[in-house]
Scaffold this motif. Structure first.
Motif, short mmCIF file in Angstrom:
data_model
loop_
_atom_site.label_atom_id
_atom_site.label_comp_id
_atom_site.label_asym_id
_atom_site.label_seq_id
_atom_site.Cartn_x
_atom_site.Cartn_y
_atom_site.Cartn_z
N ASP A 1 -6.39 12.44 -7.48
CA ASP A 1 -6.22 12.50 -8.92
C ASP A 1 -5.20 11.45 -9.38
O ASP A 1 -4.17 11.77 -9.97
N CYS A 2 -5.51 10.19 -9.04
CA CYS A 2 -4.61 9.10 -9.38
C CYS A 2 -5.42 7.86 -9.75
O CYS A 2 -6.65 7.91 -9.78
N ARG A 3 -4.74 6.79 -10.00
CA ARG A 3 -5.38 5.50 -10.32
C ARG A 3 -5.12 4.52 -9.19
O ARG A 3 -4.16 4.69 -8.43
N ALA B 1 -12.93 7.07 -4.06
CA ALA B 1 -12.85 8.40 -3.46
C ALA B 1 -11.40 8.83 -3.27
O ALA B 1 -11.05 9.99 -3.53
N LEU B 2 -10.55 7.91 -2.85
CA LEU B 2 -9.12 8.22 -2.72
C LEU B 2 -8.54 8.62 -4.07
O LEU B 2 -7.81 9.62 -4.16
N GLU C 1 -6.73 16.31 6.12
CA GLU C 1 -7.45 16.85 4.97
C GLU C 1 -7.88 15.74 4.03
O GLU C 1 -9.02 15.73 3.55
N LEU C 2 -6.98 14.79 3.77
CA LEU C 2 -7.33 13.66 2.89
C LEU C 2 -8.49 12.87 3.47
O LEU C 2 -9.46 12.57 2.78
N ALA C 3 -8.40 12.53 4.75
CA ALA C 3 -9.46 11.76 5.39
C ALA C 3 -10.79 12.50 5.30
O ALA C 3 -11.83 11.91 4.98
N ASP C 4 -10.76 13.80 5.56
CA ASP C 4 -11.98 14.61 5.51
C ASP C 4 -12.57 14.63 4.09
O ASP C 4 -13.78 14.45 3.92
N ARG C 5 -11.73 14.83 3.10
CA ARG C 5 -12.22 14.91 1.71
C ARG C 5 -12.71 13.56 1.19
O ARG C 5 -13.62 13.50 0.36
N VAL C 6 -12.12 12.45 1.69
CA VAL C 6 -12.54 11.11 1.27
C VAL C 6 -13.79 10.67 2.03
O VAL C 6 -14.59 9.90 1.52
N VAL D 1 0.84 -1.19 0.00
CA VAL D 1 0.00 0.00 0.00
C VAL D 1 0.88 1.24 0.00
O VAL D 1 1.77 1.37 0.82
N GLY D 2 0.62 2.13 -0.94
CA GLY D 2 1.39 3.37 -1.03
C GLY D 2 0.52 4.59 -0.86
O GLY D 2 0.77 5.63 -1.49
N ILE D 3 -0.49 4.51 -0.02
CA ILE D 3 -1.42 5.62 0.15
C ILE D 3 -0.72 6.83 0.78
O ILE D 3 -1.10 7.95 0.53
N ASP D 4 0.31 6.61 1.55
CA ASP D 4 0.99 7.73 2.21
C ASP D 4 1.80 8.59 1.23
O ASP D 4 2.05 9.76 1.49
N VAL D 5 2.21 8.05 0.09
CA VAL D 5 3.04 8.77 -0.86
C VAL D 5 2.26 9.83 -1.62
O VAL D 5 2.71 10.97 -1.78
#
Length: 81
Positions: free
Chosen positions: A56-58, A50-51, A20-25, A5-9
């Protein structure tokens, strides 16, 4: 586990905080941490979508397959001594 998992990158590249990411997702920072640390047993497609939308990724930018070490993960055949 063969799924890394590379969600932190991606948020770091977007200069986005975890909060901010958690709130927007639409998930809690604690649940985002579970995903980031590869402790989750599953991820909903809606959360993955949502992530990807927010970052703006795949999906392949967030998750990747890595081969396990075949020597350590190979089990002995049944009945072998």
């Amino acid at each position: 586990m063969p799924i890394a998992v590379g969600i932190d990158v991606m948020p770091a590249r977007r200069k986005m905080s975890v909060g901010e990411l958690a709130d927007r997702v639409g998930i809690t920072p604690a649940n985002l941490a579970v995903l980031e640390n590869a402790r989750a047993k599953a991820v909903r497609f809606a959360t993955l979508a949502a992530l990807c939308e927010v970052l703006d990724c795949r999906p392949g930018d967030l998750l990747r397959w890595e081969a396990e070490d075949t020597a350590s993960s190979r089990a002995a055949p049944a009945g072998a001594s």
